[in-house]
Design an enzyme around this catalytic site. Structure first.
Site, PDB file in Angstrom:
ATOM      1  N   ASP A   1     -46.450 -34.018  67.988  1.00  0.00           N
ATOM      2  CA  ASP A   1     -46.606 -35.078  69.410  1.00  0.00           C
ATOM      3  C   ASP A   1     -45.244 -35.356  69.665  1.00  0.00           C
ATOM      4  O   ASP A   1     -44.179 -35.314  68.969  1.00  0.00           O
ATOM      5  CB  ASP A   1     -47.456 -36.429  69.154  1.00  0.00           C
ATOM      6  CG  ASP A   1     -47.560 -37.348  69.855  1.00  0.00           C
ATOM      7  OD1 ASP A   1     -47.924 -36.890  71.248  1.00  0.00           O
ATOM      8  OD2 ASP A   1     -47.201 -38.559  69.810  1.00  0.00           O
TER       9      ASP A   1
ATOM     10  N   GLU B   1     -49.036 -39.901  65.517  1.00  0.00           N
ATOM     11  CA  GLU B   1     -49.103 -41.344  65.099  1.00  0.00           C
ATOM     12  C   GLU B   1     -49.909 -42.053  65.786  1.00  0.00           C
ATOM     13  O   GLU B   1     -50.057 -43.218  65.446  1.00  0.00           O
ATOM     14  CB  GLU B   1     -47.339 -41.704  64.870  1.00  0.00           C
ATOM     15  CG  GLU B   1     -46.594 -41.509  66.213  1.00  0.00           C
ATOM     16  CD  GLU B   1     -46.774 -42.531  67.287  1.00  0.00           C
ATOM     17  OE1 GLU B   1     -47.030 -43.788  66.822  1.00  0.00           O
ATOM     18  OE2 GLU B   1     -47.119 -42.207  68.296  1.00  0.00           O
TER      19      GLU B   1
ATOM     20  N   ASP C   1     -53.769 -39.158  69.036  1.00  0.00           N
ATOM     21  CA  ASP C   1     -53.623 -37.848  68.208  1.00  0.00           C
ATOM     22  C   ASP C   1     -54.533 -37.928  67.206  1.00  0.00           C
ATOM     23  O   ASP C   1     -54.651 -36.872  66.604  1.00  0.00           O
ATOM     24  CB  ASP C   1     -52.253 -37.852  67.456  1.00  0.00           C
ATOM     25  CG  ASP C   1     -50.949 -38.170  68.438  1.00  0.00           C
ATOM     26  OD1 ASP C   1     -51.143 -37.250  69.557  1.00  0.00           O
ATOM     27  OD2 ASP C   1     -49.967 -38.862  68.181  1.00  0.00           O
TER      28      ASP C   1
END
Length: 819
Positions: free
Chosen positions: A453, A682, A686
């Site tokens: 990410d 995090e 996600d």
């Protein structure tokens, strides 16, 4: 920074416990399982329980009633101590159900005659086992050192005294296993030892048992090494806390305090606790008064001391190096960081990998096959190979050879092969990396692709608000007949609305907006209700927004991505105008954008983020050394995503992704590329991708509770340098396990073949067999060392280290010559 809430994954293994009024349980060390004991029975069945004290193989048998564990204790302190008792002995013991009638009868008989008590005593005193081994060795050297008339008498004396020291407990173990229908290493060794006695080789039988016990003491020592970090964490957990007494709601003052010592598990959320120099912070908390220098090295591996001042969050388990402070508990003891780390690490040790599960199934059947083969050699050897049934001076008998096979082929070395997993878990815990099971290492080693990410993972996540730009629906001018919204007021209004909607959020964009609003003269905005759309944005009903012509009223506000805001407009023409205005923005496309819509007025919020320090090195290491395919999956627009990707060295980028898009990309890429996929993130956005990935890794300090719950690996440090360490550690571990299996099979073969052929005595067979087991243990302990990608990398590091030392040595030489 607020410590992570370490939520136990729902996928963690749960261990069922049978209930019954007269259930007999045999708790002992099983060489094929290393599980923590749990005493969760609500009834009070009779069981035999295990207590591992000083000698790692000493198993205390006793008849006790199971503790009523429904958390309704009259004495909380006793309950707390009870927990510590089980934790202390739980590293390498497992309770085996023993419900057969023969076992109950045998145990009752053994208890009645004092056999159980004597076995307990002998097991608990390591020096008695060592004394027995010394007596057997003395008996062995008697023919060479003692006068001939006394040889037989001395040998008999040593045997009579030494054999019971190891034989009493061994015979009870073996009989209990046989009564329960179990055939394991203890049964094989006991059969071999006592068969030797009946054949007239009592010395060899005694040596066999003594060496077996000593070898397994060494084995358990190495096994306990793998749990040393967890033990240290548990030992650093304080038993008590200095609870500040607050009377009549008065605010505590650090200069005038009244406090008392209470058990740490009784500290409630909101309580005030005093932490002095050298003390350990008992629970997760926030500094209320005072300041201190703290260290969390034993929690996250972060060596640098940290300054804790009023308002800072401090995790439970942090050590106060210098200073005095009053802290306010934000979590109870059970939910604090230190306790969660211990829980997750212990559960990781108990969640067995595929190899260990296979060994559990294979072990008992293998032992039975060994017994059958040994019996075949004993009874068929005289007919097929013309061996004597019993040993003679000229030739070892078939029974003796069968006993050698029984000892040599025992699966001790195979049983400890998975010890490498335990050392790897402890090594990761030392670095502030928590694994939710040893099976994660196998999965990680099989991965060929890694996806990151962007915001908060590759970047610092510390977004800063650069500008607020009205782009659509705002009217400007000086004509009083037109309902105007002058630009400065619109910017304040937009910031106030956005900050009110994002108050309390963990999302990086929301935090940046709230931080930007602090200290500014903004109108008061109240959020009446809101609805969250994961990965897109949120809508809310707000009150407090005013215009020139009317008083404040309830208005509809929306905050999120450009696509989310434009999707709320019914007219395609309006949506196109908004997108054109975004593209024509004077601030360019490199910023992170969030859009706010209040009653058809759209404002663009420009934010900037920077790559984390050292991320480019991490990406380069994963590409060059780990040979992983590296990509970025982000919900940001393409220009912002590529700006970060180019800065860190990622060449494969997928942007404008919603949570479901990330999920589909993870599934499709893993299916098309083959092998597994690692997802590093995090945020709550996600979570679906983390759950679908082969291995999910999260930065625990800033991760959402949902992301932590579905992840397989938690990085307690707030950076991604632990990612390549995890990958390298997984590959090192799988390599060590393969080496262990090869060593175990080789040691079994090298001990069994000469024993069956009659080339070596029984005691030497035991030595070869246990030597192989210790070799596997020593090889597993290598897993505590930092991993490397290859021997080439080790050579490169060594050369670089030597080069870095050359200027120092040359300068020192020049200084000495000058003198």
């Amino acid at each position: 920074m607020e410590p992570a809430t370490l939520t136990r994954s729902s996928s963690l293994t749960r261990f069922p416990y049978r209930r019954g009024l007269s259930t007999l349980r045999l708790a002992r060390v099983n060489s094929f399982s290393i599980l923590p004991p749990k005493t969760l029975l609500r009834q009070k069945p009779l069981r035999i329980s295990a207590s591992l004290n000083l000698p790692p193989r000493s198993i205390r048998l006793r008849a006790v009633e199971d503790h009523h564990h429904d958390h309704h204790h009259d004495d909380e302190q006793d309950h707390h101590n009870h927990h510590h008792h089980h934790h202390q002995h739980g590293c390498c013991s497992v309770e085996l159900k023993a419900e057969s009638k023969p076992q109950k009868m045998l145990f009752g008989f053994a208890k009645a005659i004092g056999w159980v008590r004597l076995a307990n005593y002998l097991r608990e005193h390591l020096h008695l086992c060592c004394s027995a081994a010394a007596m057997f060795l003395a008996a062995a050297v008697c023919p060479y050192l003692a006068p001939e008339p006394y040889i037989k008498s001395l040998q008999n004396a040593f045997m009579i005294v030494g054999f019971p020291l190891v034989g009493v407990s061994a015979s009870l173990d073996a009989l209990m296993d046989i009564a329960g229908g179990k055939v394991n290493i203890h049964v094989l060794m006991a059969l071999a030892a006592f068969a030797s006695v009946f054949m007239g080789n009592a010395l060899e039988g005694g040596l066999l048992l003594a060496m077996f016990n000593l070898a397994h003491i060494a084995e358990e020592f190495f096994t306990s090494r793998s749990m040393v970090d967890v033990k240290e964490l548990k030992e650093s957990n304080p038993d008590s806390a200095l609870l500040i007494e607050v009377h009549n709601g008065n605010v505590p003052n650090i200069s005038d305090l009244s406090y008392k010592s209470v058990p740490v598990h009784s500290v409630e959320v909101g309580s005030y606790v005093l932490v002095g120099t050298g003390e350990i912070v008992p629970v997760d908390c926030e500094v209320y008064q005072g300041s201190a220098t703290i260290t969390i090295e034993h929690l996250t591996g972060e060596v640098k001391p940290l300054e804790a001042k009023a308002g800072d969050r401090v995790p439970g388990g942090a050590r106060n190096l210098d200073g005095r402070m009053i802290v306010k508990a934000t979590k109870a003891w059970n939910d604090s960081t230190l306790n969660k780390i211990v829980q997750l690490t212990e559960e990781a040790h108990s969640n067995k990998p595929k190899l260990q599960r296979w060994l559990d199934e294979f072990g008992e059947n293998y032992s039975k096959v060994v017994v059958v083969l040994s019996l075949a050699i004993a009874f068929l050897g005289p007919f097929l190979f013309k061996w004597p049934f019993l040993s003679t001076a000229a030739c070892r008998g078939s029974v003796y050879r069968a006993l050698g096979l029984m000892v040599a082929a025992s699966p001790c070395a195979l049983a400890v092969a998975p010890l490498a997993y335990a050392t790897a878990i402890s090594s990761c815990a030392r670095k502030g990396i928590l694994l939710k099971g040893a099976q994660v290492l196998d999965a990680l080693a099989s991965c060929h692709t890694i996806a990151f990410d962007k915001t908060g993972t590759l970047t610092t996540g510390g977004l800063t608000c650069k500008a607020i730009e009205p782009i659509y629906g705002h009217q400007g001018g000086t004509n009083s007949s037109v309902i105007t919204c002058c630009i400065p007021n619109c910017e304040k209004e937009a910031l106030a609305v956005a900050a009110a909607m994002e108050k309390g959020t963990t999302h990086p964009i929301g935090r940046a907006v709230v931080d930007h609003s602090v200290g500014k003269d903004l109108p008061s905005i109240f959020v009446e209700s809101f609805e969250y759309f994961p990965g897109r944005g949120l809508t809310a009903t707000v009150n407090g927004v005013k215009t020139v012509a009317e008083e404040s009223r309830l208005r509809k506000a929306s905050l999120g991505s450009i696509e989310f805001i434009t999707s709320l407009f019914k007219s395609e023409d309006e949506s196109k105008q908004i997108k054109d205005a975004v593209n024509a923005s004077s601030y360019g496309k490199d910023f992170v954008h969030a859009a706010l819509s209040v009653d058809q007025k759209v404002t663009l919020i420009h934010l900037e983020d920077q790559p984390r320090p050292g991320v480019s090195g991490v990406i380069a290491e994963l590409k060059s050394w780990a040979r992983l395919r590296v990509m970025m999956l982000t919900g940001d627009h393409d220009s912002s995503a590529w700006r970060v990707a180019n800065a860190v060295g990622i060449t494969e980028v997928y942007c404008n992704l919603k949570p479901e898009d990330k999920l589909n990309h993870v599934k499709n890429i893993a299916r098309e590329a083959g092998g597994g996929l690692i997802m590093v993130g995090e945020g709550i956005n996600d979570a679906p991708a983390l759950a679908a990935a082969t291995v999910g890794i999260v930065l625990a300090q800033r991760a959402s509770a949902t992301a932590i719950a579905v992840a397989d690996i938690l990085l307690l440090r707030d950076n991604i340098t632990g990612v390549p360490f995890c990958v390298a550690k997984s590959r090192q571990t799988t390599s060590l396990v393969k080496q262990n299996v090869a060593l175990a099979l080789t040691s079994i073969f090298l001990a069994a073949l000469p024993s069956v052929l009659g080339f070596v005595p029984l005691w030497l067979t035991v030595l070869l067999h246990e030597g192989g087991t210790l070799l596997v243990c020593l090889n597993s302990v290598r897993g505590l060392n930092d991993p490397s990608w290859s021997w080439k990398q080790d050579i490169v590091h060594l050369i670089n280290k030597l080069r870095s030392q050359e200027p120092t040595s040359s300068s020192s030489n020049s200084l000495s010559s000058a003198h």
